[in-house]
Write a protein that holds these residues in place. Structure first.
Motif: not given
Length: 232
Positions: A75-80, A100-109, A150-156, A173-178
């Protein structure tokens, strides 16, 4: 209700529209409707709304995304997409139920989002529980700069690329918008909702099956709705 609304009128359609508008206004459109069932006998609705918004320190860029596996494959999705030299924004934890892979997305506030991806076969509940334990530092996390090739973790996947000029390592980083919404019955997990008529004074409780005194009309169900979205 706060915000200057005069109250319920007994006109179900009009009251529904007023409640929905109240919820949408106070959550910036994240909650589009008040999650209660109204009747002509509804006398009171107690509601509170809290909305959190942030802008990313490093914005994403939108683009198409074609997952190679999983329920969204073919399926074609909207990716970020975004690239950073801060490798430790990603890490991999070894939990009792799997990696489990953890990605931290930091906000400005001060508002951060932690995206989690578990091993294939892990349930949603297992991944979420692992994420809570990761935040509580009950599971050690191997940061991005220490992950093996190599494959270091889920999705990594860690790779070495030839370049014409020296460049620092980058995290792509590539992730779907949701968008996510959830409804919670506040009385399903608790026998009563207690009320207070002043500081330190308890005015009693309303349980699911309790009848109201004479002269009072029936209560509306008490529910909670939460919404979350990830955009550029």
């Amino acid at each position: 209700m706060a915000g200057g609304w005069d109250g319920l009128t007994g006109d179900v359609e009009a009251d529904r529209a007023a409640l929905d508008a109240w919820a949408a206004k106070r959550t910036g459109g994240l909650v589009e409707r008040m999650p209660v069932a109204l009747t002509e006998d509804t006398a009171l609705v107690l509601a509170g709304a809290l909305a959190l918004r942030t802008e990313w320190l490093r914005p994403f860029h939108e683009g198409p995304l074609w997952p190679e596996a999983g329920p969204w494959s073919e399926r074609e999705l909207l990716g970020l997409h975004r690239t950073t030299t801060l490798l430790d924004r990603v890490g991999v934890a070894d939990t009792p139920d799997g990696f489990v892979t953890e990605l931290k997305v930091l906000g400005t506030n001060g508002i951060d989002v932690h995206l989690l991806l578990g091993e294939e076969g892990m349930s949603q509940a297992q991944v979420l529980a692992a994420g809570v334990d990761i935040l509580a530092r009950r599971h050690p996390v191997v940061p991005g700069r220490q992950l093996p090739y190599g494959d270091a973790g889920p999705g990594v996947r860690v790779e070495k690329e030839r370049r014409s000029q020296p460049q620092p390592p980058t995290l792509e980083v590539t992730t779907p918008a949701y968008g996510l919404t959830a409804d919670h019955d506040l009385l399903a997990a608790a026998p009563a909702v207690r009320a207070h008529d002043g500081p330190g004074r308890r005015a009693g409780a309303l349980s699911r099956d309790q009848r109201l005194p004479p002269g009072h009309r029936s209560r509306s169900p008490r529910r909670s709705r939460r919404a979350l979205s990830l955009r550029t």
